[in-house]
Design an enzyme around this catalytic site. Structure first.
Site, short mmCIF file in Angstrom:
data_model
loop_
_atom_site.label_atom_id
_atom_site.label_comp_id
_atom_site.label_asym_id
_atom_site.label_seq_id
_atom_site.Cartn_x
_atom_site.Cartn_y
_atom_site.Cartn_z
N MET A 167 -10.01 13.21 5.76
CA MET A 167 -10.79 12.04 6.19
C MET A 167 -10.72 11.87 7.70
O MET A 167 -11.71 11.53 8.35
CB MET A 167 -10.28 10.79 5.48
N GLY A 194 -1.94 4.06 9.89
CA GLY A 194 -1.98 4.47 8.50
C GLY A 194 -2.15 5.97 8.30
O GLY A 194 -2.14 6.76 9.26
N GLY A 195 -2.30 6.32 7.03
CA GLY A 195 -2.44 7.73 6.65
C GLY A 195 -3.65 8.38 7.31
O GLY A 195 -3.60 9.55 7.69
N ILE A 196 -4.74 7.65 7.42
CA ILE A 196 -5.91 8.16 8.15
C ILE A 196 -5.77 7.86 9.64
O ILE A 196 -6.04 8.71 10.49
CB ILE A 196 -7.21 7.50 7.63
N GLY A 197 -5.34 6.64 9.93
CA GLY A 197 -5.32 6.16 11.32
C GLY A 197 -4.56 7.09 12.25
O GLY A 197 -5.01 7.35 13.37
N HIS A 200 -20.82 5.94 -1.43
CA HIS A 200 -19.55 6.66 -1.38
C HIS A 200 -18.64 6.22 -2.53
O HIS A 200 -17.58 5.63 -2.32
CB HIS A 200 -18.87 6.46 -0.02
N ALA A 221 -4.63 1.88 12.79
CA ALA A 221 -4.29 3.14 13.45
C ALA A 221 -2.95 3.73 13.02
O ALA A 221 -2.67 4.90 13.31
CB ALA A 221 -4.29 2.93 14.97
N ARG A 256 -12.67 2.92 -6.53
CA ARG A 256 -12.71 2.37 -5.17
C ARG A 256 -12.99 0.87 -5.22
O ARG A 256 -12.48 0.10 -4.41
CB ARG A 256 -13.77 3.10 -4.33
N ASP A 287 -17.78 13.40 2.34
CA ASP A 287 -18.51 13.97 1.20
C ASP A 287 -19.24 15.25 1.61
O ASP A 287 -19.26 16.24 0.88
CB ASP A 287 -19.51 12.94 0.65
P1 NAD Z 1 -2.85 3.54 4.52
O1 NAD Z 1 -2.27 2.53 3.62
O2 NAD Z 1 -2.09 4.80 4.76
O3 NAD Z 1 -3.17 2.91 5.94
C1 NAD Z 1 -3.84 1.71 6.06
C2 NAD Z 1 -3.40 1.06 7.35
O4 NAD Z 1 -4.11 -0.18 7.48
C3 NAD Z 1 -1.89 0.72 7.41
O5 NAD Z 1 -1.32 1.21 8.60
C4 NAD Z 1 -1.87 -0.80 7.38
O6 NAD Z 1 -0.79 -1.37 8.12
C5 NAD Z 1 -3.22 -1.10 8.02
N1 NAD Z 1 -3.68 -2.46 7.78
C6 NAD Z 1 -3.62 -3.19 6.64
N2 NAD Z 1 -4.14 -4.42 6.85
C7 NAD Z 1 -4.58 -4.43 8.14
C8 NAD Z 1 -5.20 -5.41 8.94
N3 NAD Z 1 -5.50 -6.61 8.47
N4 NAD Z 1 -5.48 -5.08 10.22
C9 NAD Z 1 -5.19 -3.86 10.70
N5 NAD Z 1 -4.58 -2.90 9.99
C10 NAD Z 1 -4.28 -3.19 8.72
O7 NAD Z 1 -4.31 3.90 3.93
P2 NAD Z 1 -5.24 5.16 4.31
O8 NAD Z 1 -4.90 6.31 3.44
O9 NAD Z 1 -5.24 5.33 5.78
O10 NAD Z 1 -6.66 4.60 3.82
C11 NAD Z 1 -7.28 3.52 4.47
C12 NAD Z 1 -8.60 3.17 3.80
O11 NAD Z 1 -9.55 4.24 3.97
C13 NAD Z 1 -8.52 2.94 2.30
O12 NAD Z 1 -9.28 1.81 1.96
C14 NAD Z 1 -9.12 4.19 1.69
O13 NAD Z 1 -9.66 3.98 0.42
C15 NAD Z 1 -10.18 4.49 2.71
N6 NAD Z 1 -10.71 5.87 2.70
C16 NAD Z 1 -12.05 6.02 2.92
C17 NAD Z 1 -12.59 7.29 2.95
C18 NAD Z 1 -14.05 7.47 3.22
O14 NAD Z 1 -14.57 8.55 2.97
N7 NAD Z 1 -14.74 6.50 3.77
C19 NAD Z 1 -11.78 8.41 2.73
C20 NAD Z 1 -10.42 8.22 2.52
C21 NAD Z 1 -9.89 6.93 2.49
C1 LMR Z 2 -12.28 9.78 -0.66
O1 LMR Z 2 -13.42 10.08 -1.00
O2 LMR Z 2 -11.37 10.61 -0.55
C2 LMR Z 2 -11.97 8.34 -0.33
O3 LMR Z 2 -13.04 7.51 -0.65
C3 LMR Z 2 -10.67 7.87 -0.91
C4 LMR Z 2 -10.70 7.71 -2.39
O4 LMR Z 2 -10.26 6.66 -2.87
O5 LMR Z 2 -11.10 8.64 -3.09
#
Ligand code: NAD
Ligand code: LMR
Length: 340
Positions: free
Chosen positions: A251, A34-37, A200, A32, A110, A173
């Site tokens: 996201m 993180g950048g998405i969280g 994905h 929660a 990915r 997507d």
């Molecule tokens: P981020 O590094 O900004 O945030 C990740 C968070 O996860 C951090 O706050 C970190 O402390 C936390 N974390 C790490 N290990 C953990 C654990 N064991 N337990 C709980 N928290 C933990 O990254 P982000 O930009 O938020 O991206 C997160 C993930 O989402 C990445 O794997 C990224 O590729 C993926 N993502 C997926 C999509 C999709 O369409 N499904 C889109 C964008 C990003």
């Molecule tokens: C996205 O589609 O933006 C995510 O899967 C993050 C990535 O690594 O592209």
């Protein structure tokens, strides 16, 4: 508990997503801080469908939770820090969103995230299996094509597997595809929707432009360029962020959209359809696949399949199958190997 109550008129999210029912869900976000969280947690705090919002991370959750808890909306926010607080975070959770894990940097695929993120998802989902086995598990962490099979194998190991309740969140997507097509055709973006099937990552992302609402037509070279842009849109953001991560804000929007539709369906709303990457028998030999799903009280109510594809889209599916199968196998084998 989920319950039907009157729809509020003043909620940003309910207006944005044209919702029809209000529910009261207990939601947990794992990763929660993180950048998405963080933006996802903000959107969920603004949602009329969330009554309890538990925020878990290995860093910064006390601050994120304190900050969000001052917002004057109904969700009660609590922060949970570190593995010793994970079970408490998950107690009573009905929907769990997992964006925990590392994002890409330019030049990475990915799949390059697998070595770090596989064990993060495995361990978080194992905690869900023990503490909230009936929760809807929504996996955002990449590589989704592998992390969803990981989540499923862990639930199987723990004897609580329900394939209708495990989703790989691929909504971004579809959000992107609608945006790009609306721009290309000068349409109002809210009126544009189309299924994105497959998986994905790269070529596994298969946009079905032939099934767009409203119907749109393109010369074949434009259709191909649009398809490739949708397939590479994540990389477009990774490159623009130049080392500072991948898509986070779009996201968060996409995950909140998916979660709201799921929560409404869980509360009894009809006709909630979203694409997501789930256990599947839609394509022979491909055991997980994304396509439109009718959502209901128990998760996937009906898998709506891929519908009718034009020849170009059939070719795209053929190109996706090899990578999908390899990604799925890698996730499954990781869990088996972890047991040894
Ligand atoms: P981020 O590094 O900004 O945030 C990740 C968070 O996860 C951090 O706050 C970190 O402390 C936390 N974390 C790490 N290990 C953990 C654990 N064991 N337990 C709980 N928290 C933990 O990254 P982000 O930009 O938020 O991206 C997160 C993930 O989402 C990445 O794997 C990224 O590729 C993926 N993502 C997926 C999509 C999709 O369409 N499904 C889109 C964008 C990003
Ligand atoms: C996205 O589609 O933006 C995510 O899967 C993050 C990535 O690594 O592209």
């Amino acid at each position: 508990m989920l319950s039907r109550v009157a729809r509020p008129t003043s909620c940003l999210l309910s207006r944005a997503f044209s919702t029809t029912l209000q529910t009261n869900s207990n939601v947990a976000v794992l990763g929660a801080s993180g950048g998405i969280g963080q933006p996802l947690s903000l959107l969920l705090k603004m949602s009329p469908f969330v009554s309890r919002l538990n925020l878990y991370d290995i860093a910064h959750t006390p601050g994120v939770a304190a900050d969000l808890s001052h917002i004057s909306t109904k969700a009660q926010v609590k922060g949970f820090l570190g593995p010793e607080q994970l079970d408490d975070c998950l107690k009573g959770a009905e929907v769990v969103l997992i964006p925990a894990g590392v994002p890409r940097k330019p030049g990475m695929t990915r799949d390059d995230l697998f070595n770090t993120n596989a064990s993060i998802v495995r361990d978080l989902v194992r905690a869900c299996a023990k503490t909230c086995p009936k929760a809807m598990i929504c996996v955002i962490t990449n590589p989704v094509n592998s992390t969803v099979p990981i989540a499923s194998e862990v639930m199987k190991e723990e004897g609580v597997y329900d394939p209708k309740r495990i989703f790989g969140v691929t909504t971004l997507d579809a959000v992107r595809a609608s945006t790009f097509i609306a721009e290309a055709k000068d349409l109002h973006v809210k009126s544009v929707s189309l299924p994105i099937i497959g998986g994905h990552s790269g070529v596994t992302i298969v946009p079905l432009i032939s099934q767009c609402t409203p119907p749109v037509s393109f010369p074949q070279d434009t259709r191909e360029k649009l398809t490739v842009r949708i397939q590479n849109a994540g990389t477009e953001v990774v490159e623009a962020k130049a080392g500072a991560g991948s898509a986070t804000l779009s996201m968060a929007y996409a995950a909140a959209k998916f979660a709201e539709n799921l929560m409404e369906a869980m509360g009894g709303a009809d006709n909630k359809v979203e694409c997501a990457f789930v256990r599947s028998d839609v394509i022979d030999g491909v055991t997980y696949f994304a396509n439109p799903l009718l959502l209901g009280e128990n998760g996937v109510e009906q898998n709506l399949g891929a519908g009718k594809l034009i020849d170009y889209e059939k070719k795209l599916v053929d190109e996706a199958v090899g990578e999908l199968k390899a990604n799925i196998k890698k996730g499954e084998e990781f869990v088996t190997a972890s047991k040894k």
